[in-house]
Scaffold this motif. Structure first.
Motif, PDB file in Angstrom:
ATOM      1  N   ALA A  16       0.829  -1.210   0.000  1.00  0.00           N
ATOM      2  CA  ALA A  16       0.000   0.000   0.000  1.00  0.00           C
ATOM      3  C   ALA A  16       0.861   1.256   0.000  1.00  0.00           C
ATOM      4  O   ALA A  16       0.547   2.247  -0.676  1.00  0.00           O
ATOM      5  N   ALA A  17       1.959   1.208   0.769  1.00  0.00           N
ATOM      6  CA  ALA A  17       2.852   2.362   0.802  1.00  0.00           C
ATOM      7  C   ALA A  17       3.489   2.597  -0.556  1.00  0.00           C
ATOM      8  O   ALA A  17       3.583   3.740  -1.032  1.00  0.00           O
ATOM      9  N   LEU A  18       3.935   1.524  -1.215  1.00  0.00           N
ATOM     10  CA  LEU A  18       4.531   1.671  -2.543  1.00  0.00           C
ATOM     11  C   LEU A  18       3.492   2.115  -3.558  1.00  0.00           C
ATOM     12  O   LEU A  18       3.767   2.990  -4.392  1.00  0.00           O
ATOM     13  N   ALA A  70       9.534  -8.810  -0.904  1.00  0.00           N
ATOM     14  CA  ALA A  70       9.207  -7.792  -1.906  1.00  0.00           C
ATOM     15  C   ALA A  70       7.733  -7.425  -1.813  1.00  0.00           C
ATOM     16  O   ALA A  70       6.882  -8.267  -1.512  1.00  0.00           O
ATOM     17  N   VAL A  71       7.438  -6.164  -2.105  1.00  0.00           N
ATOM     18  CA  VAL A  71       6.045  -5.713  -2.089  1.00  0.00           C
ATOM     19  C   VAL A  71       5.585  -5.272  -3.476  1.00  0.00           C
ATOM     20  O   VAL A  71       4.509  -4.700  -3.629  1.00  0.00           O
ATOM     21  N   GLY A  72       6.396  -5.545  -4.485  1.00  0.00           N
ATOM     22  CA  GLY A  72       6.035  -5.248  -5.861  1.00  0.00           C
ATOM     23  C   GLY A  72       6.868  -6.107  -6.791  1.00  0.00           C
ATOM     24  O   GLY A  72       7.856  -6.723  -6.365  1.00  0.00           O
ATOM     25  N   ARG A 103      16.003  -7.128   3.198  1.00  0.00           N
ATOM     26  CA  ARG A 103      16.265  -7.112   4.635  1.00  0.00           C
ATOM     27  C   ARG A 103      17.322  -6.084   5.041  1.00  0.00           C
ATOM     28  O   ARG A 103      17.502  -5.835   6.240  1.00  0.00           O
ATOM     29  N   SER A 104      17.967  -5.462   4.070  1.00  0.00           N
ATOM     30  CA  SER A 104      18.976  -4.459   4.392  1.00  0.00           C
ATOM     31  C   SER A 104      18.400  -3.047   4.536  1.00  0.00           C
ATOM     32  O   SER A 104      19.106  -2.144   4.966  1.00  0.00           O
ATOM     33  N   VAL A 105      17.121  -2.867   4.155  1.00  0.00           N
ATOM     34  CA  VAL A 105      16.526  -1.529   4.173  1.00  0.00           C
ATOM     35  C   VAL A 105      15.151  -1.589   4.827  1.00  0.00           C
ATOM     36  O   VAL A 105      14.566  -2.654   5.012  1.00  0.00           O
ATOM     37  N   ASP A 106      14.622  -0.409   5.169  1.00  0.00           N
ATOM     38  CA  ASP A 106      13.283  -0.349   5.758  1.00  0.00           C
ATOM     39  C   ASP A 106      12.327   0.448   4.878  1.00  0.00           C
ATOM     40  O   ASP A 106      11.385   1.085   5.363  1.00  0.00           O
ATOM     41  N   ILE A 107      12.552   0.421   3.564  1.00  0.00           N
ATOM     42  CA  ILE A 107      11.668   1.058   2.596  1.00  0.00           C
ATOM     43  C   ILE A 107      11.162  -0.013   1.631  1.00  0.00           C
ATOM     44  O   ILE A 107      11.743  -1.090   1.530  1.00  0.00           O
ATOM     45  N   PRO A 108      10.054   0.250   0.915  1.00  0.00           N
ATOM     46  CA  PRO A 108       9.498  -0.768   0.019  1.00  0.00           C
ATOM     47  C   PRO A 108      10.460  -1.125  -1.108  1.00  0.00           C
ATOM     48  O   PRO A 108      11.166  -0.266  -1.645  1.00  0.00           O
ATOM     49  N   VAL A 109      10.450  -2.413  -1.470  1.00  0.00           N
ATOM     50  CA  VAL A 109      11.283  -2.907  -2.558  1.00  0.00           C
ATOM     51  C   VAL A 109      10.403  -3.668  -3.549  1.00  0.00           C
ATOM     52  O   VAL A 109       9.668  -4.586  -3.161  1.00  0.00           O
ATOM     53  N   SER A 110      10.504  -3.277  -4.814  1.00  0.00           N
ATOM     54  CA  SER A 110       9.873  -4.016  -5.903  1.00  0.00           C
ATOM     55  C   SER A 110      10.955  -4.826  -6.599  1.00  0.00           C
ATOM     56  O   SER A 110      12.101  -4.379  -6.713  1.00  0.00           O
ATOM     57  N   ALA A 111      10.604  -6.025  -7.068  1.00  0.00           N
ATOM     58  CA  ALA A 111      11.583  -6.929  -7.656  1.00  0.00           C
ATOM     59  C   ALA A 111      11.270  -7.187  -9.125  1.00  0.00           C
ATOM     60  O   ALA A 111      10.126  -7.506  -9.480  1.00  0.00           O
ATOM     61  N   ASP A 112      12.278  -7.060  -9.964  1.00  0.00           N
ATOM     62  CA  ASP A 112      12.151  -7.460 -11.361  1.00  0.00           C
ATOM     63  C   ASP A 112      12.343  -8.971 -11.416  1.00  0.00           C
ATOM     64  O   ASP A 112      13.451  -9.477 -11.226  1.00  0.00           O
ATOM     65  N   VAL A 113      11.256  -9.686 -11.692  1.00  0.00           N
ATOM     66  CA  VAL A 113      11.338 -11.148 -11.775  1.00  0.00           C
ATOM     67  C   VAL A 113      11.081 -11.619 -13.212  1.00  0.00           C
ATOM     68  O   VAL A 113      10.545 -12.702 -13.440  1.00  0.00           O
TER      69      VAL A 113
END
Length: 243
Positions: free
Chosen positions: A4-6, A101-103, A71-81
């Motif tokens: 939701a944040a992202l 991942a949240v995206g 796990r190294s950050v506290d901001i949203p991460v989207s992943a290119d899969v």
């Protein structure tokens, strides 16, 4: 951080949303500490960092790299899969959730043939991913028409509308000419992702042209590698001077 944040960042007052593409945990922390609100991992950058050609990273290694970044950050991460590695929607969503991942990016090039996938098949695939993920993932549907030489907005818009109906949150018509971004956004009705290229407009200009989201692909990793190459040359020069 939540999807939701992202998702909200794609519609916030500070557009375009600029998402640096870290390829490892150290780089992710640098971008997070600099104040960027979210990150988007690049499959090409991670592949290069792990010693693979783009598109050749084993899924286990890709998801492990994404997990280290998350796990190294506290901001949203989207992943290119990429195209999903042949996983079922349930398996793919599970792997992304396990990595934190949240995206995600999902592209419509068929990795087995190298050709554009049938857009209805891709839309059905995206709908299955959406059904499995609910609102827990921001789906960025990559549209590869320009990558395959299909010029103009008509086919990209047609695919984008289908992907929007399937549940995509945003679309990524990769390598779309910047002057066409506004028409793509208007025709599809979703936030449009644009990629920064070496000779193209800067992020702020891409935003003015219609991009709501800006990413870098493997560009930042290549720039970092070039900097390391310069460092290596200087070290050799110093060694030669000492000799």
């Amino acid at each position: 951080m939540t999807a939701a944040a992202l998702r909200a960042l794609h519609h916030g007052p500070r557009l375009p949303l600029v998402l640096p593409g870290p390829w490892d945990a150290a780089g992710a922390r640098v971008f997070a500490d600099a104040g960027f609100p979210a990150l988007a991992t690049p499959s090409a950058g991670i592949a290069a960092s792990l010693g693979y050609a783009d598109g050749q990273t084993p899924p286990d290694e890709m998801f492990a790299a994404v997990a280290r970044i998350v796990r190294s950050v506290d901001i949203p991460v989207s992943a290119d899969v990429e195209a999903g590695y042949g996983l079922s929607a349930k398996e793919l969503v599970g792997r992304l959730m396990d990595a934190g991942a949240v995206g995600c990016n999902l592209e419509d090039t068929d990795p087995t043939t190298g050709a554009l996938r049938d857009p209805q098949e891709q839309a059905d695939w995206l709908a299955r991913v959406r059904a499995e993920a609910g609102e827990a993932l921001v789906l960025n549907a990559r549209i590869d028409t320009y990558l395959h030489g299909v010029q103009g907005t008509e086919e990209a818009v047609r695919r984008g509308r289908m992907y929007a109906a399937a549940g995509a949150d945003c679309v990524f018509p990769i390598l779309a000419p910047p002057p066409e971004l506004a028409a793509l956004a208007g025709g599809i009705g979703l936030p449009v992702n644009a990629v920064v290229t070496p000779d193209g407009p800067a992020p702020r200009e891409l935003g003015a042209l219609g991009a709501a989201r800006v990413t870098f692909g493997g560009g930042l990793q290549r720039r970092s590698t070039a900097a390391v190459a310069g460092m290596a040359e200087r070290l050799l020069e110093e060694l030669g001077a000492e000799g």
